[in-house]
Design a protein around this motif. Structure first.
Motif, mmCIF file in Angstrom:
data_model
loop_
_atom_site.group_PDB
_atom_site.id
_atom_site.type_symbol
_atom_site.label_atom_id
_atom_site.label_comp_id
_atom_site.label_asym_id
_atom_site.label_seq_id
_atom_site.Cartn_x
_atom_site.Cartn_y
_atom_site.Cartn_z
ATOM 1 N N GLU A 164 0.838 -1.200 0.000
ATOM 2 C CA GLU A 164 0.000 0.000 0.000
ATOM 3 C C GLU A 164 0.873 1.250 0.000
ATOM 4 O O GLU A 164 0.581 2.222 -0.693
ATOM 5 C CB GLU A 164 -0.927 -0.004 1.229
ATOM 6 C CG GLU A 164 -2.081 -0.982 1.084
ATOM 7 C CD GLU A 164 -2.663 -1.417 2.419
ATOM 8 O OE1 GLU A 164 -2.077 -1.100 3.474
ATOM 9 O OE2 GLU A 164 -3.705 -2.098 2.396
ATOM 10 N N ARG A 205 2.337 1.693 -3.416
ATOM 11 C CA ARG A 205 1.321 2.192 -4.342
ATOM 12 C C ARG A 205 1.197 3.723 -4.195
ATOM 13 O O ARG A 205 1.091 4.451 -5.168
ATOM 14 C CB ARG A 205 -0.011 1.525 -4.016
ATOM 15 C CG ARG A 205 -0.958 1.487 -5.197
ATOM 16 C CD ARG A 205 -2.302 0.952 -4.804
ATOM 17 N NE ARG A 205 -2.296 -0.438 -4.399
ATOM 18 C CZ ARG A 205 -3.220 -0.998 -3.619
ATOM 19 N NH1 ARG A 205 -4.198 -0.277 -3.145
ATOM 20 N NH2 ARG A 205 -3.170 -2.260 -3.303
ATOM 21 N N CYS A 223 -5.798 5.962 -2.849
ATOM 22 C CA CYS A 223 -5.019 6.964 -2.114
ATOM 23 C C CYS A 223 -5.709 8.311 -2.274
ATOM 24 O O CYS A 223 -5.978 8.729 -3.398
ATOM 25 C CB CYS A 223 -3.611 7.089 -2.678
ATOM 26 S SG CYS A 223 -2.631 5.629 -2.424
ATOM 27 N N HIS A 283 -5.648 1.584 4.072
ATOM 28 C CA HIS A 283 -5.159 0.286 4.546
ATOM 29 C C HIS A 283 -6.255 -0.759 4.488
ATOM 30 O O HIS A 283 -7.389 -0.505 4.876
ATOM 31 C CB HIS A 283 -4.636 0.400 5.983
ATOM 32 C CG HIS A 283 -3.402 1.230 6.069
ATOM 33 N ND1 HIS A 283 -2.214 0.853 5.497
ATOM 34 C CD2 HIS A 283 -3.182 2.435 6.637
ATOM 35 C CE1 HIS A 283 -1.307 1.782 5.719
ATOM 36 N NE2 HIS A 283 -1.869 2.764 6.408
#
Lengths: 298, 170
Positions: A8, A11, A98, A128
């Motif tokens: 994550e 990313r 995001c 998350h």
């Protein structure tokens, strides 16, 4: 879990210009896995938010205005115009869910913000996915049948993560869940596909204001449960009431420190006193460790 | 034999002249194709809806022959955003594509919208494209005139040169 958190983080790092990205990816894995936000402010050092602390990640580097512009360009795939409505509200949701919070000079017309110019700072919030984090809460929530539930915590307390996990579990439990994801933060939909596992019986409506979205779903998708993130305006309350009047169960989140805190605010008092919600999940954060408390409201 | 040789020389010189004139027509076609593509982009941007990668992809499939390569380059390289800005990609596309028949001024005019593309709201980007279109339209008229005049000139020159050479051969 740690590996997912690192993915994550990676990313989110992809949203940074190459010069910054390389340096950010050098962060130790243990730190990278805990990063919740990356913050860039013009003329300042880039920083990362880990728990309640903001740490400088590149002490030698000073963020340039062109860095912020490039992050926005990457996040919007060089198409700021396609995100006009979101930018007016101060955020953009990029690939992978995001969320970019934006600060700069607002251009206004008739007292309304029409655009943001000259970005001055930017916050990349890393979503998350924590599979398993809601296991115990879920057992409590479905024990005697699922009832409308409100998840309460202060900002950045993990509401969205818990909501995402509960949606997945309810869907896998066989419930037809419809998610109104106004800011595309829960599902992180990109080109029609959710970046997170939300279960195979979940329908996702992205980008619609909650009140309108709820109405659309009620008319077209016959939901058993409607979920959405962050009740924050009278229109959102209307959406809640509309769903409740149609016999649909709700799973929503709200900013607050607990039920008493929520009741002290006019907006929420009406909602809680109306008896729409039967249960509340309160998220507590003890030095970075989150725990969930389920309370019966009736 | 000499006669056949002389005829071949005349034909070859005339074809050379025609080819030179075709170069001028190619520039005219390139400008016309660019103007069509820019008008399409302007209309799409005014709707504020479609992201640029989709617009570039559509142009890479449906734009005029002369500019297809440029939009294909953009569509294929959008994944490099972050390594390079869109402005750089657009400029690289214009400067690296040697097939594009454009003068230095015309290239400069086409670079101008790159500074704004993708960074502002649709209406603002559309205005810059509109201004580029208005600057390129006279260039297209000029290129059309040049192509017409060039066709007569180069064909005449080719034919004359061919005839002169033929006379020398005979």
């Amino acid at each position: 879990m740690k590996e997912t958190a690192t993915q994550e983080f990676n990313r989110a790092a992809r949203l940074l210009p190459s010069s910054l990205r390389a340096a950010v990816l050098q962060l130790p894995t243990a730190v990278a896995a805990k990063v919740e936000e990356v913050r860039l402010r013009t003329g300042q050092k880039p920083s990362a938010v880990v728990g309640d602390v903001e740490i400088n990640i590149l002490p030698e580097y000073r963020v340039k205005p062109s860095d912020l512009q490039l992050v926005l360009e990457i996040a919007t795939r060089a198409s700021v115009h396609s995100y006009a409505d979101n930018i007016r509200m101060g955020f953009v949701t990029a690939e992978g869910g995001c969320r970019l919070g934006l600060c700069g000079t607002a251009a206004t017309e008739n007292g309304r913000v029409t655009a943001l110019r000259r970005l001055s700072s930017l916050c990349i919030r890393i979503p998350h996915e924590k599979k398993g984090c809601a296991d115990t809460v879920f057992e409590r929530l479905i024990g005697e049948g699922f009832e409308s539930t409100i998840i309460i915590s202060p900002p950045a307390g993990g509401k969205t993560t818990l909501l995402r996990e509960l949606v997945r579990k309810l869907s896998e439990f066989g419930k037809r869940v419809c998610l109104v994801d106004e800011r595309n933060e829960v599902a992180g939909t990109f080109e029609g596909e959710s970046c997170f596992d939300l279960g195979d019986k979940t329908d996702i409506l992205t980008g619609a204001p909650k009140a309108e979205g709820v109405f659309m779903l009620l008319r077209s998708m016959a939901p058993q449960i409607i979920a959405f993130d962050e009740i924050s305006s009278p229109l959102d309350i209307e959406a809640v009431q509309l769903s409740a009047n149609c016999g649909v169960k709700l799973l929503v989140t709200a900013h607050g420190n607990g039920i008493d805190d929520l009741k002290s605010r006019t907006l929420y008092r009406r909602l809680l006193d109306g008896g729409i919600f039967r249960r509340a999940v309160i998220i507590e954060n003890n030095e970075g460790v989150r725990s969930y408390k389920v309370e019966e409201l009736m | 034999m000499k006669l056949i040789g002389a005829v071949l020389v005349v034909i070859a010189c005339t074809i050379y002249g025609l080819e030179k004139a075709a170069g001028l027509y190619k520039r005219r076609r390139t400008l016309a194709d660019f103007l069509d593509a820019l008008r399409f982009m302007e209309a799409e941007l005014l709707n504020n809806a479609r992201p640029l990668p989709e617009i570039f992809y559509e142009l890479s499939c449906h734009a005029g022959k002369e500019v297809k390569g440029f939009f294909t380059y953009l569509a294929e390289n959008m994944s490099r955003l972050g390594e390079e800005s869109l402005c750089q990609l657009w400029c690289d596309g214009l400067n690296l594509d040697r097939q594009l028949s454009l003068s230095a001024i015309q290239r400069q005019e086409l670079i101008r919208p790159a500074m704004m593309l993708g960074k502002f709201m649709g209406e603002e980007q559309a205005k810059v494209i509109e201004s580029t279109i208005s600057r390129l339209e006279p260039e297209l008229l000029k290129a059309t005139e040049e192509a017409k005049a060039g066709l007569r000139l180069y064909m005449g020159l080719g034919l004359t040169a061919g005839l002169m050479l033929a006379a020398v051969i005979i």
